[in-house]
Design a protein around this motif. Structure first.
Motif, PDB file in Angstrom:
ATOM      1  N   GLU A   1       0.770  -1.103  -0.141  1.00  0.00           N
ATOM      2  CA  GLU A   1      -0.050   0.134   0.038  1.00  0.00           C
ATOM      3  C   GLU A   1       0.754   1.348  -0.009  1.00  0.00           C
ATOM      4  N   ARG A   2       2.073   1.240   0.391  1.00  0.00           N
ATOM      5  CA  ARG A   2       3.122   2.214   0.597  1.00  0.00           C
ATOM      6  C   ARG A   2       3.187   3.004  -0.768  1.00  0.00           C
ATOM      7  N   ARG A   3       2.896   4.261  -0.863  1.00  0.00           N
ATOM      8  CA  ARG A   3       2.975   4.969  -2.013  1.00  0.00           C
ATOM      9  C   ARG A   3       3.688   6.712  -1.691  1.00  0.00           C
ATOM     10  N   LEU A   4       4.197   6.954  -2.731  1.00  0.00           N
ATOM     11  CA  LEU A   4       4.701   8.455  -2.680  1.00  0.00           C
ATOM     12  C   LEU A   4       3.554   9.535  -2.353  1.00  0.00           C
ATOM     13  N   GLY A   5       3.945  10.378  -1.355  1.00  0.00           N
ATOM     14  CA  GLY A   5       3.141  11.738  -1.393  1.00  0.00           C
ATOM     15  C   GLY A   5       3.550  12.668  -2.120  1.00  0.00           C
ATOM     16  N   HIS A   6       2.901  13.848  -2.154  1.00  0.00           N
ATOM     17  CA  HIS A   6       3.787  14.878  -2.909  1.00  0.00           C
ATOM     18  C   HIS A   6       3.594  16.410  -1.927  1.00  0.00           C
ATOM     19  N   PHE A   7       4.702  16.772  -1.811  1.00  0.00           N
ATOM     20  CA  PHE A   7       4.869  17.919  -0.645  1.00  0.00           C
ATOM     21  C   PHE A   7       5.325  19.353  -1.475  1.00  0.00           C
ATOM     22  N   LYS A   8       4.598  20.304  -1.240  1.00  0.00           N
ATOM     23  CA  LYS A   8       5.151  21.566  -1.940  1.00  0.00           C
ATOM     24  C   LYS A   8       6.231  21.949  -1.049  1.00  0.00           C
ATOM     25  N   LEU A   9       7.434  22.196  -1.548  1.00  0.00           N
ATOM     26  CA  LEU A   9       8.729  22.668  -0.970  1.00  0.00           C
ATOM     27  C   LEU A   9       8.212  23.946   0.172  1.00  0.00           C
ATOM     28  N   ASP A  10       7.448  24.942  -0.432  1.00  0.00           N
ATOM     29  CA  ASP A  10       7.118  26.102   0.468  1.00  0.00           C
ATOM     30  C   ASP A  10       6.383  25.682   1.791  1.00  0.00           C
ATOM     31  N   GLY A  11       5.838  24.616   1.671  1.00  0.00           N
ATOM     32  CA  GLY A  11       4.862  24.066   2.853  1.00  0.00           C
ATOM     33  C   GLY A  11       5.809  23.260   3.822  1.00  0.00           C
ATOM     34  N   LEU A  12       6.927  22.846   3.550  1.00  0.00           N
ATOM     35  CA  LEU A  12       7.740  22.341   4.433  1.00  0.00           C
ATOM     36  C   LEU A  12       8.653  23.375   4.972  1.00  0.00           C
ATOM     37  N   SER A  13       9.168  22.855   6.503  1.00  0.00           N
ATOM     38  CA  SER A  13       9.954  23.971   7.143  1.00  0.00           C
ATOM     39  C   SER A  13      10.644  23.046   8.346  1.00  0.00           C
ATOM     40  N   ASN A  14      11.937  23.661   8.702  1.00  0.00           N
ATOM     41  CA  ASN A  14      13.124  23.008   9.434  1.00  0.00           C
ATOM     42  C   ASN A  14      13.256  21.602   8.859  1.00  0.00           C
ATOM     43  N   THR A  15      13.774  21.626   7.438  1.00  0.00           N
ATOM     44  CA  THR A  15      14.001  20.619   7.109  1.00  0.00           C
ATOM     45  C   THR A  15      15.781  20.176   7.294  1.00  0.00           C
ATOM     46  N   ALA A  16      15.653  18.761   7.409  1.00  0.00           N
ATOM     47  CA  ALA A  16      16.859  18.436   7.921  1.00  0.00           C
ATOM     48  C   ALA A  16      17.280  16.977   7.478  1.00  0.00           C
ATOM     49  N   MET A  17      18.612  16.586   6.851  1.00  0.00           N
ATOM     50  CA  MET A  17      18.901  15.532   6.563  1.00  0.00           C
ATOM     51  C   MET A  17      19.291  14.665   7.876  1.00  0.00           C
ATOM     52  N   THR A  18      18.676  13.488   7.790  1.00  0.00           N
ATOM     53  CA  THR A  18      19.200  12.404   9.072  1.00  0.00           C
ATOM     54  C   THR A  18      20.099  11.366   8.309  1.00  0.00           C
ATOM     55  N   PRO A  19      21.010  10.807   9.249  1.00  0.00           N
ATOM     56  CA  PRO A  19      22.177   9.689   8.695  1.00  0.00           C
ATOM     57  C   PRO A  19      21.508   8.582   8.309  1.00  0.00           C
ATOM     58  N   ASP A  20      20.181   8.205   8.288  1.00  0.00           N
ATOM     59  CA  ASP A  20      19.372   7.233   7.968  1.00  0.00           C
ATOM     60  C   ASP A  20      19.186   6.798   6.298  1.00  0.00           C
ATOM     61  N   ALA A  21      19.516   6.031   5.665  1.00  0.00           N
ATOM     62  CA  ALA A  21      19.630   5.566   4.202  1.00  0.00           C
ATOM     63  C   ALA A  21      18.094   4.955   4.299  1.00  0.00           C
ATOM     64  N   PHE A  22      17.443   4.833   2.812  1.00  0.00           N
ATOM     65  CA  PHE A  22      16.406   4.436   2.717  1.00  0.00           C
ATOM     66  C   PHE A  22      16.615   3.566   1.230  1.00  0.00           C
ATOM     67  N   GLU A  23      15.601   2.740   1.188  1.00  0.00           N
ATOM     68  CA  GLU A  23      15.603   1.989  -0.107  1.00  0.00           C
ATOM     69  C   GLU A  23      14.473   2.490  -0.982  1.00  0.00           C
ATOM     70  N   PRO A  24      14.844   2.945  -2.299  1.00  0.00           N
ATOM     71  CA  PRO A  24      13.567   3.636  -2.926  1.00  0.00           C
ATOM     72  C   PRO A  24      12.690   2.463  -3.190  1.00  0.00           C
ATOM     73  N   LEU A  25      11.333   2.959  -3.261  1.00  0.00           N
ATOM     74  CA  LEU A  25      10.174   2.196  -4.021  1.00  0.00           C
ATOM     75  C   LEU A  25      10.543   1.514  -5.207  1.00  0.00           C
ATOM     76  N   PRO A  26       9.820   0.625  -5.478  1.00  0.00           N
ATOM     77  CA  PRO A  26      10.323   0.034  -7.001  1.00  0.00           C
ATOM     78  C   PRO A  26       9.984   1.248  -8.193  1.00  0.00           C
ATOM     79  N   ALA A  27      10.896   0.817  -9.156  1.00  0.00           N
ATOM     80  CA  ALA A  27      10.532   1.650 -10.357  1.00  0.00           C
ATOM     81  C   ALA A  27       9.437   2.022 -10.816  1.00  0.00           C
TER      82      ALA A  27
END
Length: 108
Positions: free
Chosen positions: A64-90
């Motif tokens: 059921e997992r799927r991508l959501g779409h977020f407007k950059l202007d709506g995001l704040s306090n954005t920070a990269m974490t040290p945790d890696a992720f595996e992309p969803l299938p192509a």
């Protein structure tokens, strides 16, 4: 002193780096804190969006997992974490709308 355009550039850079490195980001969106796995940045009518998997959302199943779409202007306090992720299938490799323009993607 930083202005909003400095914040926007820094936020864009953070998300671009996270996509390239396949690392998660934490960000605030609509008043809530989210942990996102950013898969794509795209432009719609001159505004930037990020397609990301919300890792804190309770999905009923892995399928059921799927991508959501977020407007950059709506995001704040954005920070990269040290945790890696595996992309969803192509097969997730489609822009939300035909007129959207891809900026960067983990599928490239």
């Amino acid at each position: 002193m930083h202005n909003s355009s400095d914040t926007q550039v820094t936020q864009e850079r953070t998300i671009i780096e996270a996509i390239v490195l396949r690392r998660t980001i934490c960000a605030e969106y609509n008043g809530g804190e989210m942990l996102l796995a950013p898969h794509r940045m795209f432009s719609r009518h001159g505004e930037l969006f990020v397609s990301a998997l919300n890792l804190r959302k309770n999905w009923r199943s892995e399928e059921e997992r799927r991508l959501g779409h977020f407007k950059l202007d709506g995001l704040s306090n954005t920070a990269m974490t040290p945790d890696a992720f595996e992309p969803l299938p192509a097969n997730e490799n489609v822009l939300p709308r035909e007129t959207d323009e891809e900026v960067l993607s983990v599928y490239a």
